[in-house]
Design a protein around this motif. Structure first.
Motif, mmCIF file in Angstrom:
data_model
loop_
_atom_site.group_PDB
_atom_site.id
_atom_site.type_symbol
_atom_site.label_atom_id
_atom_site.label_comp_id
_atom_site.label_asym_id
_atom_site.label_seq_id
_atom_site.Cartn_x
_atom_site.Cartn_y
_atom_site.Cartn_z
ATOM 1 N N THR A 100 0.865 -1.317 -0.042
ATOM 2 C CA THR A 100 -0.006 0.102 0.095
ATOM 3 C C THR A 100 0.954 1.233 -0.052
ATOM 4 N N SER A 101 0.241 2.396 -0.267
ATOM 5 C CA SER A 101 0.975 3.638 -0.243
ATOM 6 C C SER A 101 1.471 3.933 1.259
ATOM 7 N N ASP A 102 0.816 3.546 2.093
ATOM 8 C CA ASP A 102 1.130 3.810 3.547
ATOM 9 C C ASP A 102 2.473 3.111 3.922
ATOM 10 N N GLU A 103 2.486 1.728 3.446
ATOM 11 C CA GLU A 103 3.493 0.871 3.542
ATOM 12 C C GLU A 103 4.952 1.427 3.039
ATOM 13 N N LEU A 104 4.725 1.726 1.843
ATOM 14 C CA LEU A 104 5.691 2.526 0.930
ATOM 15 C C LEU A 104 6.152 3.582 1.819
ATOM 16 N N THR A 105 5.407 4.479 2.183
ATOM 17 C CA THR A 105 5.685 5.814 2.896
ATOM 18 C C THR A 105 6.691 5.300 4.228
ATOM 19 N N THR A 106 6.119 4.365 4.865
ATOM 20 C CA THR A 106 6.779 4.081 6.035
ATOM 21 C C THR A 106 8.252 3.657 5.953
ATOM 22 N N ALA A 107 8.583 2.668 4.780
ATOM 23 C CA ALA A 107 9.801 2.218 4.241
ATOM 24 C C ALA A 107 10.649 3.366 4.008
ATOM 25 N N ALA A 108 10.280 4.188 2.920
ATOM 26 C CA ALA A 108 10.738 5.486 2.515
ATOM 27 C C ALA A 108 11.420 6.298 3.793
ATOM 28 N N ASP A 109 10.317 6.588 4.593
ATOM 29 C CA ASP A 109 10.669 7.491 5.901
ATOM 30 C C ASP A 109 11.627 6.876 6.715
ATOM 31 N N GLU A 110 11.524 5.553 6.698
ATOM 32 C CA GLU A 110 12.534 4.925 7.477
ATOM 33 C C GLU A 110 13.988 4.889 6.765
ATOM 34 N N LEU A 111 13.893 4.808 5.501
ATOM 35 C CA LEU A 111 15.392 4.876 4.889
ATOM 36 C C LEU A 111 15.553 6.153 4.900
ATOM 37 N N THR A 112 15.119 7.295 4.889
ATOM 38 C CA THR A 112 15.463 8.566 4.819
ATOM 39 C C THR A 112 15.911 8.968 6.122
ATOM 40 N N ALA A 113 15.419 8.635 7.060
ATOM 41 C CA ALA A 113 15.757 8.783 8.445
ATOM 42 C C ALA A 113 17.088 8.330 8.752
ATOM 43 N N GLN A 114 17.378 7.049 8.237
ATOM 44 C CA GLN A 114 18.690 6.466 8.308
ATOM 45 C C GLN A 114 19.699 7.138 7.654
ATOM 46 N N LEU A 115 19.400 7.615 6.506
ATOM 47 C CA LEU A 115 20.553 8.197 5.763
ATOM 48 C C LEU A 115 20.841 9.498 6.016
ATOM 49 N N ALA A 116 19.882 10.283 6.796
ATOM 50 C CA ALA A 116 19.982 11.728 7.213
ATOM 51 C C ALA A 116 20.975 11.937 8.435
ATOM 52 N N ARG A 117 21.409 10.595 9.084
ATOM 53 C CA ARG A 117 22.413 10.659 10.067
ATOM 54 C C ARG A 117 23.558 10.192 9.623
#
Length: 245
Positions: free
Chosen positions: A207-224
């Protein structure tokens, strides 16, 4: 400091061919471009992610075969749609999920992060060195003449995809064969990568929500991964306006 406008311009030029959407109308590609990464070995947070992924895979496959997990089953069907045999050329998320039950590799924190999230969120994620790209990414059905640099029997060689195969490419050739099966050597991540492109390949039932969760998790990790990290992302779908977001 890297400029986000440069990353957005790179993503704005990315395309998915109509022939790919004709094959799978439910397909979506979420592209994440990041610059300013400080390369480094695995750390406490990347190790924790890998451990979570291994535990998830062990639990998920305790009573269900890997090939029957819903998102993996969908990708196996997509591979059959362009003539690939999924039991021989597995989608990246299936290969990682199978490996996770025995232990995922520890490579560097950048690679470890996206491998772990791929397993945890059950979607194929490709990671490539942005500085090694020639032009922007395109997902097409190959005509069979495109060059793909790889290694065969320990020797660097140029191969070509099969006609009709779904491949990611740039101006210099194929960057990933069979949608998300095997990445080329030219754009592969290294221990010195400071700018990267991540491609999240999505099919129903995600779903779009599942995709957003994955993308947000990845970008949060990249940001650090450094004080000057800059990130841009873009969703491409059959119904999208294909604008950066």
């Amino acid at each position: 400091m890297p400029q986000s406008t440069d990353l957005e311009a790179f993503l704005a030029a990315a395309t998915v061919a109509d022939e790919v959407f004709a094959l799978r109308p439910d397909y979506r590609a979420l592209l994440i471009a990041v610059d300013g990464i400080e390369p480094g070995a695995g750390d406490t947070e990347s190790e924790a992610l890998l451990t979570r992924a291994e535990e998830w895979a062990a639990e998920a496959t305790a009573t269900t075969r890997v090939e029957d997990l819903p998102h993996i089953a969908s990708w196996r069907d997509a591979f059959r749609g362009f003539g690939a045999k999924p039991q021989r050329t597995r989608t990246s998320v299936e290969a990682l999920t199978r490996r996770a039950t025995a232990g995922l590799p520890r490579i560097n924190r950048l690679t470890d992060i996206y491998n772990a999230i791929s397993v945890l969120r059950q979607l194929p994620i490709g990671g490539e060195d942005l500085h090694r790209y020639s032009g922007s990414p395109r997902l097409i059905r190959a005509d069979g003449t495109e060059p793909f640099d790889t290694v065969a029997d320990g020797t660097t060689t140029i191969e070509h995809p099969e006609a009709g195969e779904v491949v990611w490419t740039d101006d210099a050739g194929v960057t990933c064969r069979r949608w998300n099966w095997r990445q080329g050597r030219r754009t592969q991540l290294t221990d010195a990568t400071s700018a990267a492109l991540f491609i999240l390949d999505v099919l129903d039932p995600m779903t779009s929500d599942e995709l957003t969760t994955a993308a947000d998790e990845l970008t949060a990790q990249l940001a650090r991964l450094g004080p000057d990290v800059t990130i841009a992302r873009r969703l491409i779908s059959r119904s999208s306006t294909q604008e950066p977001r």
